[in-house]
Design an enzyme around this catalytic site. Structure first.
Site, PDB file in Angstrom:
ATOM      1  N   TYR A  24       0.832  -1.202   0.072  1.00 52.36           N
ATOM      2  CA  TYR A  24       0.048   0.025  -0.116  1.00 52.36           C
ATOM      3  C   TYR A  24       0.753   1.268   0.001  1.00 52.36           C
ATOM      4  O   TYR A  24       1.618   1.603   0.822  1.00 52.36           O
ATOM      5  CB  TYR A  24      -1.168   0.104   1.261  1.00 52.36           C
ATOM      6  CG  TYR A  24      -2.046  -1.062   1.263  1.00 52.36           C
ATOM      7  CD1 TYR A  24      -2.319  -1.841   0.144  1.00 52.36           C
ATOM      8  CD2 TYR A  24      -2.870  -1.249   2.373  1.00 52.36           C
ATOM      9  CE1 TYR A  24      -3.224  -2.966   0.213  1.00 52.36           C
ATOM     10  CE2 TYR A  24      -3.766  -2.205   2.451  1.00 52.36           C
ATOM     11  CZ  TYR A  24      -4.050  -2.868   1.224  1.00 52.36           C
ATOM     12  OH  TYR A  24      -5.150  -4.036   1.290  1.00 52.36           O
ATOM     13  N   ALA A 181     -18.154  -3.200  -3.070  1.00 55.38           N
ATOM     14  CA  ALA A 181     -17.429  -3.595  -4.175  1.00 55.38           C
ATOM     15  C   ALA A 181     -16.930  -2.335  -4.879  1.00 55.38           C
ATOM     16  O   ALA A 181     -17.292  -1.826  -5.689  1.00 55.38           O
ATOM     17  CB  ALA A 181     -18.778  -3.951  -5.046  1.00 55.38           C
ATOM     18  N   ASN A 267     -20.832   4.420   7.733  1.00 53.81           N
ATOM     19  CA  ASN A 267     -20.621   3.130   7.543  1.00 53.81           C
ATOM     20  C   ASN A 267     -20.770   2.051   9.033  1.00 53.81           C
ATOM     21  O   ASN A 267     -21.009   0.913   8.989  1.00 53.81           O
ATOM     22  CB  ASN A 267     -19.247   2.443   6.903  1.00 53.81           C
ATOM     23  CG  ASN A 267     -19.186   2.829   5.428  1.00 53.81           C
ATOM     24  OD1 ASN A 267     -20.198   3.201   4.863  1.00 53.81           O
ATOM     25  ND2 ASN A 267     -17.884   2.780   4.669  1.00 53.81           N
TER      26      ASN A 267
END
Length: 301
Positions: A24, A181, A267
């Site tokens: 990352y 997704a 979320n």
């Protein structure tokens, strides 16, 4: 610093697992995570820190799952994180060039040397995980404890079909990623590709193509229908999608990637939605999606 804000919100809301990888931002993600842990004086024992090894440096010897790269790669990660150990180190994909015995021995070595508490796999097939488990048992080594797998409303087969046998046989759990997704499930791609979105980036050409494809349009139509279910449960579509992932018995943890505090807070609200997803709601969702994997057991009826 956005990363610090996000991590603070997550931690204060009971999130304790933070996942990163040597690949990352070419190691920068680990440095940032390590700096925040240090700066905020977070108790190490209250955190579950995980990282993933495979794509390290430019050289041939700095990648893959050879004993050399597993040991050197994790040492590099720990230096960047400024930590003595991680809680789980993941093999970020299978490596067909390294014998399974070598991988399992190296993972056992780093655990025995206190560099990691456990090891797991990511994007491995059920057969590969089973092979690692068998090798571990054969040579009295340490088997993997979890598989990091993609799991969302449009990607169900592996987590719902292939992995359950492993949960029951060898106790491997799933850490799932991409519950939305890559943002498709937020509905933000309903009318094409917004400029500020991930799919508008050059490196995400594949995502753009996926969204604009025939399948992508069909997915958007299904998302419209799912929005009605979310409204009935008085939650948002992302919250519904995340709660739906959490509902699966084999899923121990759902990884969220967020870019701003409002998105993260939304979320995290998925936890309140979880009890609202009854068997009835789940079957309504299945009807809309039309992609429920058929299990072997059903064939005999």
């Amino acid at each position: 610093n956005v990363a610090e804000q996000l991590m603070t919100i997550a931690y204060e809301n009971g999130v304790n697992l933070f996942d990163t990888a040597e690949v990352y931002s070419a190691g920068k993600a680990e440095i940032i995570l390590g700096n925040i842990i240090k700066k905020k004086c977070l108790r190490r024992s209250s955190l579950v820190i995980t990282t993933k090894l495979y794509w390290g440096g430019k050289a041939e010897t700095e990648r893959g799952l050879s004993r050399k790269h597993i040991i050197e790669g994790l040492k590099g990660s720990l230096q960047r994180l400024q930590l003595e150990y991680v809680d789980v180190v993941f093999a970020n994909r299978p490596d067909s060039n390294t014998p399974m015995e070598e991988i399992v021995r190296a993972m056992t070595h780093i655990i025995n040397h206190g560099m990691s508490m456990y090891w797991g796999t990511s994007r491995w097939s059920a057969m590969e995980i089973m092979e690692a488990y068998s090798v571990a048992r054969q040579f009295n080594l340490i088997p993997p404890v979890c598989e990091q797998a993609e799991y969302h409303l449009f990607q169900r087969d592996k987590v719902e079909m292939q992995l359950p046998e492993l949960y029951h046989k060898i106790g491997v759990g799933v850490v799932s990623w991409s519950p939305l997704a890559c943002g498709i499930i937020t509905g933000k791609y309903e009318n094409g590709i917004p400029e500020s979105s991930r799919a508008s980036l050059k490196s995400y050409q594949w995502l753009k193509e996926k969204i604009l494809s025939e399948d992508g349009r069909k997915q958007q139509a299904k998302l419209k229908e799912l929005t009605h279910i979310a409204e009935k449960l008085s939650c948002t579509l992302p919250q519904l999608a995340i709660a739906w992932c959490l509902r699966n018995e084999g899923v121990s943890s759902v990884l969220l990637g967020t870019s701003n505090p409002a998105q993260l807070t939304e979320n995290l609200g998925a936890i309140q939605v979880l009890p609202k997803i009854t068997a009835h709601v789940a079957s309504d969702i299945d009807k809309i999606l039309g992609n429920r994997p058929q299990s072997k057991k059903d064939y005999h009826h």
